[in-house]
Design a protein around this motif. Structure first.
Motif, PDB file in Angstrom:
ATOM      1  N   SER A 204      -3.935  25.145  14.566  1.00  0.00           N
ATOM      2  CA  SER A 204      -5.003  24.140  14.542  1.00  0.00           C
ATOM      3  C   SER A 204      -4.413  22.807  14.119  1.00  0.00           C
ATOM      4  O   SER A 204      -3.339  22.746  13.501  1.00  0.00           O
ATOM      5  N   LEU A 205      -5.141  21.732  14.444  1.00  0.00           N
ATOM      6  CA  LEU A 205      -4.700  20.393  14.084  1.00  0.00           C
ATOM      7  C   LEU A 205      -5.760  19.701  13.242  1.00  0.00           C
ATOM      8  O   LEU A 205      -6.965  19.864  13.461  1.00  0.00           O
ATOM      9  N   THR A 206      -5.298  18.913  12.245  1.00  0.00           N
ATOM     10  CA  THR A 206      -6.205  18.052  11.487  1.00  0.00           C
ATOM     11  C   THR A 206      -6.441  16.768  12.281  1.00  0.00           C
ATOM     12  O   THR A 206      -5.762  16.497  13.282  1.00  0.00           O
ATOM     13  N   GLU A 226       4.662  33.403  22.006  1.00  0.00           N
ATOM     14  CA  GLU A 226       3.464  32.578  21.794  1.00  0.00           C
ATOM     15  C   GLU A 226       3.823  31.299  21.053  1.00  0.00           C
ATOM     16  O   GLU A 226       3.317  30.216  21.391  1.00  0.00           O
ATOM     17  N   PHE A 227       4.701  31.420  20.071  1.00  0.00           N
ATOM     18  CA  PHE A 227       5.105  30.224  19.329  1.00  0.00           C
ATOM     19  C   PHE A 227       5.890  29.275  20.230  1.00  0.00           C
ATOM     20  O   PHE A 227       5.645  28.054  20.227  1.00  0.00           O
ATOM     21  N   LEU A 233       3.105  21.259  21.890  1.00  0.00           N
ATOM     22  CA  LEU A 233       2.001  20.815  21.043  1.00  0.00           C
ATOM     23  C   LEU A 233       2.488  20.476  19.641  1.00  0.00           C
ATOM     24  O   LEU A 233       2.116  19.443  19.062  1.00  0.00           O
ATOM     25  N   LEU A 234       3.370  21.301  19.103  1.00  0.00           N
ATOM     26  CA  LEU A 234       3.799  21.143  17.709  1.00  0.00           C
ATOM     27  C   LEU A 234       4.786  19.995  17.516  1.00  0.00           C
ATOM     28  O   LEU A 234       4.842  19.389  16.443  1.00  0.00           O
ATOM     29  N   LYS A 235       5.573  19.676  18.553  1.00  0.00           N
ATOM     30  CA  LYS A 235       6.600  18.638  18.416  1.00  0.00           C
ATOM     31  C   LYS A 235       6.014  17.281  18.071  1.00  0.00           C
ATOM     32  O   LYS A 235       6.648  16.463  17.408  1.00  0.00           O
ATOM     33  N   GLY A 236       4.796  17.031  18.485  1.00  0.00           N
ATOM     34  CA  GLY A 236       4.211  15.719  18.228  1.00  0.00           C
ATOM     35  C   GLY A 236       3.483  15.610  16.901  1.00  0.00           C
ATOM     36  O   GLY A 236       2.883  14.563  16.618  1.00  0.00           O
TER      37      GLY A 236
END
Length: 441
Positions: A204-206, A226-227, A233-236
């Motif tokens: 999830s993102l804040t 999955e990761f 998505l996570l790199k940013g």
């Protein structure tokens, strides 16, 4: 009822497996396992019923004082034994998480006595003979052992009184009562935008682009793929909260493979992982040495003595180890923003390895409570007549050589839910993590 032969066979099965495969005999030299077996033989033969028999088996394995070693009786033996209360632990105290219907005012009140005994005395008398962990927090986080101890230790028609700091109630296990449960789920401290969910992983993102990565377990190999699928998505993201609270472990590969996305560098392995080994030849030579005073400077005598005392071990390669090192650069480190790891007393085994990678390399601070403290590979077997046994079969340390079995991994920043937090659904650990990351920006 089980026959005498069935009881003797089951006790003998437990004795045999522990004698050959328990990993910590070197630390349990005070236990004469053969003598304990002989002591328990007449007890199991003369047990008044199947429940008493299984409680004796629980006591037998609790002697080994290991959080990964235990006997679980068949649930069918507890039929007709209803306990209308639940217990949760916070701040080192015990609180009622469930109460009989009509006694709502007692929810989340502190338990002071059970059957007239102060709660600490009750635990010493009725819980620890059946369950064991060196860390009380881990024991009571993992098992409903106070509720179970009532079912195990008292007659089904005996009145049971539980006293809290603002009242008490009495019940009989033979008379089922409706139970009211407190809401124990935590609420996110702010709006989170869930982007991915699977059986083992939620991302999830804040609103300010901090990723909250919840890893529930490492039992499913798919989590690595999955990761990897979500790296874009996570790199940013501006920071990462990696939450492994309640993660009981699983396979050894996924923790390292996921950690490599965050960590770089090559680190020496000093974990000294071992598993008990046996040599029939050297066991046969036991009469040729003095067991009470062997010459341990003689390699021949030392090996005979260690085989005879079940303290002879085979070395194991640490997961991911090559030539004495773990190389985190085997996977490109793509997630370099600040990170924190959340852990608690239910973070165990492979999940503890995951926490240790971040702690030992200095990549991220850990927040929460001390981890479970049990990394031994457990032998899990159904017992011949029902129920289950677990037995620790490996011993080792973290990759830097530090001890964690029956010790746990202490957090860099201690944070634990209070009973007020439980009542309000507050997740102060996540609040603290987000605050730390935002202050670092």
């Amino acid at each position: 009822m089980l026959t005498v032969e069935e009881r003797v066979y089951t006790l003998s099965y437990l004795w045999k497996e522990a004698d050959y495969n328990f990993a910590f005999w070197a630390e349990r030299s005070d236990i004469d396992w053969d003598a304990e077996y002989r002591k328990f033989l007449p007890l199991v033969i003369n047990a008044s019923g199947d429940l008493e028999f299984y409680l004796l088996l629980m006591r037998f394995y609790a002697l080994l004082r290991d959080g990964h070693t235990a006997v679980t009786p068949p649930f069918a033996l507890l039929e007709g034994r209803s306990v209308p209360f639940g217990v949760t632990r916070a701040e080192g105290k015990f609180f009622l998480s469930a109460v009989p219907s009509g006694r709502e005012e007692l929810l989340l009140s502190e338990i002071t006595h059970i059957q007239g005994l102060p709660i600490r005395e009750y635990i010493e008398k009725y819980v620890y003979p059946l369950y064991w962990h060196e860390l009380p927090e881990s024991l009571f986080a993992c098992y409903d052992c106070i509720e179970a101890s009532v079912m195990f230790n008292f007659d089904v028609n005996e009145p049971i009184t539980v006293t809290a700091d603002n009242g008490e109630f009495t019940f009989k296990m033979s008379e089922p009562a409706e139970t009211l449960w407190a809401e124990l789920c935590v609420k996110a401290p702010e709006q989170l935008d869930e982007r991915f969910r699977s059986e083992s992983l939620v991302i999830s993102l804040t609103n300010d682009n901090i990723a909250v990565i919840e890893i529930f377990d490492f039992y499913h190999a798919e989590i690595t793929g999955e990761f990897a699928e979500n790296i874009g998505l996570l790199k940013g993201c501006s920071g990462y909260v990696i939450d492994v609270r309640g993660n009981s472990g699983g396979m050894g590969d996924p923790p390292l493979e996921i950690a490599r996305y965050f960590i770089s560098g090559k680190y020496p392995v000093r974990s000294e992982n071992k598993t008990p080994a046996h040599s029939a030849k050297y066991h046969a030579l036991e009469p040729y040495i003095d067991r009470n005073s062997p010459d341990l400077s003689d390699p021949w005598q030392r090996k005979i003595y260690e085989v005879a005392s079940h303290t002879y071990y085979e070395s194991l390669t640490e997961n991911g180890e090559i030539d004495g090192y773990i190389d985190f650069d085997e996977t490109k480190t793509e997630l370099a923003a600040p990170a924190v790891v959340l852990a608690n007393h239910l973070t165990a085994c492979a999940a503890e390895m995951f926490v240790s990678y971040f702690k030992i390399t200095g990549r991220a601070k850990t927040i929460g409570t001390t981890t479970f403290g049990s990394g031994a590979e457990a032998m899990i077997r159904d017992l011949p007549l029902g129920g289950e046994m677990r037995l620790a079969t490996t011993r080792g340390r973290l990759i830097d050589g530090s001890e964690y079995v029956n010790v746990g991994i202490a957090p860099d920043i201690p944070a634990e839910r209070s009973v007020g937090d439980i009542a309000n659904g507050t997740d102060r650990v996540l609040v603290k993590a987000l605050e730390l990351l935002r202050n670092a920006q």
